[in-house]
Write an enzyme that holds these catalytic residues in place. Structure first.
Site, PDB file in Angstrom:
ATOM      1  N   ASP A 132      40.065  44.529  39.201  1.00 55.07           N
ATOM      2  CA  ASP A 132      39.647  43.842  37.977  1.00 55.07           C
ATOM      3  C   ASP A 132      39.750  44.834  36.812  1.00 55.07           C
ATOM      4  O   ASP A 132      39.422  46.018  36.947  1.00 55.07           O
ATOM      5  CB  ASP A 132      38.207  43.337  38.093  1.00 55.07           C
ATOM      6  CG  ASP A 132      37.877  42.323  37.013  1.00 55.07           C
ATOM      7  OD1 ASP A 132      37.741  41.132  37.333  1.00 55.07           O
ATOM      8  OD2 ASP A 132      37.764  42.727  35.822  1.00 55.07           O
TER       9      ASP A 132
ATOM     10  N   ASN B 176      34.394  31.843  40.712  1.00 54.75           N
ATOM     11  CA  ASN B 176      33.907  30.941  39.676  1.00 54.75           C
ATOM     12  C   ASN B 176      34.868  29.764  39.560  1.00 54.75           C
ATOM     13  O   ASN B 176      36.071  29.949  39.397  1.00 54.75           O
ATOM     14  CB  ASN B 176      33.812  31.684  38.342  1.00 54.75           C
ATOM     15  CG  ASN B 176      32.747  32.748  38.383  1.00 54.75           C
ATOM     16  OD1 ASN B 176      31.646  32.508  38.851  1.00 54.75           O
ATOM     17  ND2 ASN B 176      33.080  33.946  37.917  1.00 54.75           N
TER      18      ASN B 176
ATOM     19  N   GLU C  76      37.252  31.869  33.762  1.00 56.26           N
ATOM     20  CA  GLU C  76      38.015  32.277  32.576  1.00 56.26           C
ATOM     21  C   GLU C  76      39.517  32.179  32.775  1.00 56.26           C
ATOM     22  O   GLU C  76      40.264  31.985  31.808  1.00 56.26           O
ATOM     23  CB  GLU C  76      37.656  33.728  32.207  1.00 56.26           C
ATOM     24  CG  GLU C  76      36.259  33.869  31.654  1.00 56.26           C
ATOM     25  CD  GLU C  76      35.873  35.314  31.362  1.00 56.26           C
ATOM     26  OE1 GLU C  76      36.697  36.217  31.600  1.00 56.26           O
ATOM     27  OE2 GLU C  76      34.739  35.521  30.906  1.00 56.26           O
ATOM     28  N   VAL C  77      39.981  32.403  33.990  1.00 64.53           N
ATOM     29  CA  VAL C  77      41.425  32.375  34.254  1.00 64.53           C
ATOM     30  C   VAL C  77      41.694  31.244  35.237  1.00 64.53           C
ATOM     31  O   VAL C  77      41.115  31.211  36.334  1.00 64.53           O
ATOM     32  CB  VAL C  77      41.923  33.718  34.836  1.00 64.53           C
ATOM     33  CG1 VAL C  77      43.427  33.660  35.086  1.00 64.53           C
ATOM     34  CG2 VAL C  77      41.573  34.877  33.901  1.00 64.53           C
TER      35      VAL C  77
ATOM     36  N   HIS D 244      40.846  32.747  41.844  1.00 65.29           N
ATOM     37  CA  HIS D 244      40.620  34.143  42.180  1.00 65.29           C
ATOM     38  C   HIS D 244      39.229  34.287  42.774  1.00 65.29           C
ATOM     39  O   HIS D 244      38.289  33.603  42.368  1.00 65.29           O
ATOM     40  CB  HIS D 244      40.777  35.069  40.964  1.00 65.29           C
ATOM     41  CG  HIS D 244      40.037  34.625  39.749  1.00 65.29           C
ATOM     42  ND1 HIS D 244      40.455  33.565  38.961  1.00 65.29           N
ATOM     43  CD2 HIS D 244      38.887  35.070  39.177  1.00 65.29           C
ATOM     44  CE1 HIS D 244      39.598  33.398  37.970  1.00 65.29           C
ATOM     45  NE2 HIS D 244      38.633  34.297  38.075  1.00 65.29           N
TER      46      HIS D 244
ATOM     47  N   HIS E 111      36.375  37.269  43.370  1.00 62.57           N
ATOM     48  CA  HIS E 111      35.946  38.641  43.078  1.00 62.57           C
ATOM     49  C   HIS E 111      35.346  39.219  44.359  1.00 62.57           C
ATOM     50  O   HIS E 111      34.495  38.576  44.981  1.00 62.57           O
ATOM     51  CB  HIS E 111      34.834  38.665  42.023  1.00 62.57           C
ATOM     52  CG  HIS E 111      35.193  38.075  40.702  1.00 62.57           C
ATOM     53  ND1 HIS E 111      35.392  38.837  39.566  1.00 62.57           N
ATOM     54  CD2 HIS E 111      35.357  36.788  40.309  1.00 62.57           C
ATOM     55  CE1 HIS E 111      35.661  38.055  38.538  1.00 62.57           C
ATOM     56  NE2 HIS E 111      35.641  36.798  38.961  1.00 62.57           N
TER      57      HIS E 111
HETATM   58  P1  AMP Z   1      36.360  34.702  35.939  1.00 69.49           P
HETATM   59  O1  AMP Z   1      35.336  34.735  34.872  1.00 69.49           O
HETATM   60  O2  AMP Z   1      35.766  34.518  37.310  1.00 69.49           O
HETATM   61  O3  AMP Z   1      37.469  33.723  35.659  1.00 69.49           O
HETATM   62  O4  AMP Z   1      36.973  36.168  36.020  1.00 69.49           O
HETATM   63  C1  AMP Z   1      38.132  36.570  35.362  1.00 69.49           C
HETATM   64  C2  AMP Z   1      38.259  38.047  35.610  1.00 69.49           C
HETATM   65  O5  AMP Z   1      39.580  38.446  35.323  1.00 69.49           O
HETATM   66  C3  AMP Z   1      37.337  38.933  34.754  1.00 69.49           C
HETATM   67  O6  AMP Z   1      36.487  39.695  35.606  1.00 69.49           O
HETATM   68  C4  AMP Z   1      38.309  39.816  33.968  1.00 69.49           C
HETATM   69  O7  AMP Z   1      37.830  41.135  33.792  1.00 69.49           O
HETATM   70  C5  AMP Z   1      39.549  39.764  34.841  1.00 69.49           C
HETATM   71  N1  AMP Z   1      40.819  40.015  34.159  1.00 69.49           N
HETATM   72  C6  AMP Z   1      41.282  39.422  33.031  1.00 69.49           C
HETATM   73  N2  AMP Z   1      42.496  39.891  32.708  1.00 69.49           N
HETATM   74  C7  AMP Z   1      42.828  40.779  33.683  1.00 69.49           C
HETATM   75  C8  AMP Z   1      43.964  41.603  33.928  1.00 69.49           C
HETATM   76  N3  AMP Z   1      45.034  41.607  33.097  1.00 69.49           N
HETATM   77  N4  AMP Z   1      43.949  42.421  35.004  1.00 69.49           N
HETATM   78  C9  AMP Z   1      42.877  42.434  35.832  1.00 69.49           C
HETATM   79  N5  AMP Z   1      41.780  41.677  35.662  1.00 69.49           N
HETATM   80  C10 AMP Z   1      41.758  40.867  34.601  1.00 69.49           C
END
Ligand code: AMP
Length: 122
Positions: free
Chosen positions: A33, A91, A99-100, A104, A106
């Site tokens: 991360d 999440n 967020e993405v 994924h 964690h």
């Molecule tokens: P979530 O809130 O569960 O969607 O987590 C998204 C995660 O992606 C966060 O912990 C960010 O720090 C991580 N993240 C976003 N962009 C990148 C990236 N380019 N490389 C690695 N982690 C990322």
């Protein structure tokens, strides 16, 4: 929700954005991360185009789901946290602030996290 092929993890899968990879097989990629919340903080993603845990659970193949679950265990062992313990979080959707929009998980490890419920709550 339709899968957005330009989400940041899709771009990492295509090699368009750098990432510090810690594991890869036919179905799974894992990388550090970018903003660690624990000494061990790895993101594990399927290579297939799945928006979320809900999408993957409903439409992923048995082979992909088995590979994903086994990879999370193997990565945790590889990170040296299987014995001390670790937390797996995915999440899913708006209430979890996903967020993405590429599934994924964690893996958090390397420190004490406490319970999911605050100790002083009923
Ligand atoms: P979530 O809130 O569960 O969607 O987590 C998204 C995660 O992606 C966060 O912990 C960010 O720090 C991580 N993240 C976003 N962009 C990148 C990236 N380019 N490389 C690695 N982690 C990322």
């Amino acid at each position: 929700m339709a899968y957005d092929k330009d989400n940041i993890f899709a771009r990492i899968l295509r090699g368009e954005i750098p990432a510090t990879k810690v594991y890869e097989d036919d179905h799974v990629l894992a990388f550090e991360d970018i903003a660690h919340l624990a000494p061990v903080h790895v993101l594990v993603i399927p290579k297939g185009e799945y928006v979320s845990w809900d999408d993957f659970a409903a439409t992923g193949t048995d082979a992909e789901i088995a590979a994903y679950v086994r990879a999370i265990g193997a990565i945790a062992r590889g990170q040296g946290v299987a014995e001390s313990g670790y937390r797996v979080v995915s999440n899913c959707g708006p209430h979890a602030n996903q967020e993405v929009a590429h599934l994924h998980a964690h893996i958090f490890g390397g420190r004490q996290f406490g319970g999911v419920r605050p100790r002083d709550s009923n």
